[in-house]
Motif scaffolding. Structure first.
Motif, PDB file in Angstrom:
ATOM      1  N   UNK A 158      49.328  89.641  28.299  1.00  0.00           N
ATOM      2  CA  UNK A 158      50.001  88.641  27.475  1.00  0.00           C
ATOM      3  C   UNK A 158      49.114  87.416  27.293  1.00  0.00           C
ATOM      4  N   UNK A 159      48.385  87.044  28.338  1.00  0.00           N
ATOM      5  CA  UNK A 159      47.433  85.932  28.226  1.00  0.00           C
ATOM      6  C   UNK A 159      46.406  86.225  27.144  1.00  0.00           C
ATOM      7  N   UNK A 163      48.033  79.745  31.983  1.00  0.00           N
ATOM      8  CA  UNK A 163      48.807  80.071  33.168  1.00  0.00           C
ATOM      9  C   UNK A 163      50.085  80.794  32.806  1.00  0.00           C
ATOM     10  N   UNK A 164      50.740  81.321  33.814  1.00  0.00           N
ATOM     11  CA  UNK A 164      52.016  82.015  33.653  1.00  0.00           C
ATOM     12  C   UNK A 164      53.144  81.024  33.905  1.00  0.00           C
ATOM     13  N   UNK A 165      54.019  80.859  32.933  1.00  0.00           N
ATOM     14  CA  UNK A 165      55.133  79.915  33.040  1.00  0.00           C
ATOM     15  C   UNK A 165      56.371  80.571  33.637  1.00  0.00           C
ATOM     16  N   UNK A 207      53.722  83.073  29.071  1.00  0.00           N
ATOM     17  CA  UNK A 207      52.425  82.531  29.470  1.00  0.00           C
ATOM     18  C   UNK A 207      51.989  81.478  28.458  1.00  0.00           C
ATOM     19  N   UNK A 208      51.036  80.674  28.896  1.00  0.00           N
ATOM     20  CA  UNK A 208      50.490  79.634  28.028  1.00  0.00           C
ATOM     21  C   UNK A 208      48.979  79.744  27.987  1.00  0.00           C
ATOM     22  N   UNK A 252      47.511  75.397  23.508  1.00  0.00           N
ATOM     23  CA  UNK A 252      48.726  74.993  22.816  1.00  0.00           C
ATOM     24  C   UNK A 252      49.593  76.139  22.367  1.00  0.00           C
ATOM     25  N   UNK A 253      49.300  77.355  22.816  1.00  0.00           N
ATOM     26  CA  UNK A 253      50.067  78.542  22.415  1.00  0.00           C
ATOM     27  C   UNK A 253      50.829  79.093  23.605  1.00  0.00           C
ATOM     28  N   UNK A 254      52.093  79.389  23.387  1.00  0.00           N
ATOM     29  CA  UNK A 254      52.925  80.059  24.379  1.00  0.00           C
ATOM     30  C   UNK A 254      53.267  81.443  23.841  1.00  0.00           C
ATOM     31  N   UNK A 255      53.067  82.454  24.675  1.00  0.00           N
ATOM     32  CA  UNK A 255      53.435  83.820  24.308  1.00  0.00           C
ATOM     33  C   UNK A 255      54.564  84.276  25.217  1.00  0.00           C
ATOM     34  N   UNK A 256      55.580  84.867  24.618  1.00  0.00           N
ATOM     35  CA  UNK A 256      56.708  85.373  25.394  1.00  0.00           C
ATOM     36  C   UNK A 256      56.859  86.867  25.158  1.00  0.00           C
TER      37      UNK A 256
END
Length: 315
Positions: A7-8, A28-30, A39-40, A43-47
């Motif tokens: 995902x990163x 990092x993993x949120x 994860x982040x 400035x991008x967050x992937x879910x």
């Protein structure tokens, strides 16, 4: 096989376009749970959404998040469609600054209430016809099912189970609830607010997994439940409710006494919270903490107190 590292990589490619570009972005993993990995990268967050997520329903929810009618209410996605990574649906979002859990005195209750009021007032004719029901009752039912699968013989399971049985079928996701057709978030708590990535950085709502048509009382139910359990100070509850009224929230919830509309959803959220707490404690091999004991005790009290049902509430 799906992993947070995969995902990163997906988030990195969205930000940089090229997989070979060296960067010094923060990453990092949120969150990494069964119901979603987040994860982040810069400035991008992937879910990565939960396995089995309905692709069509997610597509409609993404379209709503990007709809002009919800500008300034919901954080819009970076891409209009979900991707697929190792068998999981993945969506991409701009990073926003979350609420600081270590500063409860700064909790943005007024902002949350105002956003909910705007969400609930969204003209439904401007939204996609295929928008599914709000998933709040489904999440409550899943929490109880998890408890039954994980810890059916735990001493706290009995009060939770008995409180669950007092709720009407719609609150247990056993029958449809067609009496309210407002746009609802479905899983409102302070972790669902972030400071927007641009301009004056207003607060915005995130996480569209449970978004849909339903009873707006459900979105106020968690803070109502916390207040009823003694976990949310009366002053914070008053701030929240006053701000919701001032922003023109749903009529039944802006009445002088909104509790007939809030009572059943607040009870359901109390049961959900208690069921999750007991299951997590058993899985971690630890006793219930003070807050968890408080919500279980609230379930025990609920059984002896008749529910308040508003005039247009499904029974």
């Amino acid at each position: 096989m799906f992993s947070a590292s995969a995902l990163q990589g997906a988030a990195r490619r969205v930000l940089h376009r090229e997989t070979t570009v060296a960067c010094a972005c923060g990453a990092g993993t949120l969150a990494d749970r069964a119901d979603g990995t987040v994860v982040r990268h810069g400035g991008v967050v992937a879910k990565a959404h939960a396995a089995g997520t309905d692709a069509q329903e997610l597509a409609v929810r993404l379209a709503v998040a990007a709809h002009p009618a919800l500008d300034g209410v919901l954080l819009p996605p970076l891409r209009p469609e979900a991707a697929s990574t190792h068998g999981r649906l993945v969506t991409f979002w701009p990073y926003g600054t979350p609420v600081d859990p270590d500063r409860p005195e700064d909790a943005p209750w007024e902002a949350a209430a105002g956003l909910l009021a705007r969400l609930h007032a969204t003209p439904v004719h401007r939204l996609p016809d295929a928008l599914p029901p709000m998933r709040g009752p489904v999440k409550a039912a899943r929490a109880v099912a998890r408890l039954e699968a994980t810890a059916p013989d735990h001493p706290a399971a009995g009060p939770v189970r008995r409180a669950w049985r007092t709720l009407p079928p719609w609150a247990r996701a056993e029958t449809p609830y067609a009496h309210a057709r407002a746009l609802c978030h479905g899983d409102l708590h302070l972790g669902q607010l972030v400071r927007g990535p641009a301009g004056p950085r207003p607060w915005l709502l995130i996480d569209v997994d449970d978004l849909g048509f339903g009873d707006p009382a459900w979105d106020l139910a968690r803070p109502a439940a916390w207040f009823a359990c003694g976990l949310l100070p009366a002053g914070d509850w008053a701030r929240f409710l006053t701000a919701y009224r001032s922003a023109g929230g749903a009529p039944r919830l802006t009445a002088p006494d909104p509790w007939p509309a809030l009572d059943v959803p607040a009870r359901a959220l109390t049961v959900q919270t208690a069921a999750r707490a007991v299951a997590k404690a058993v899985e971690a091999g630890r006793p219930l903490d003070e807050v968890e004991v408080a919500v279980v005790d609230a379930c025990d009290r609920m059984v002896a107190i008749p529910t308040q049902l508003g005039g247009d509430t499904a029974k």
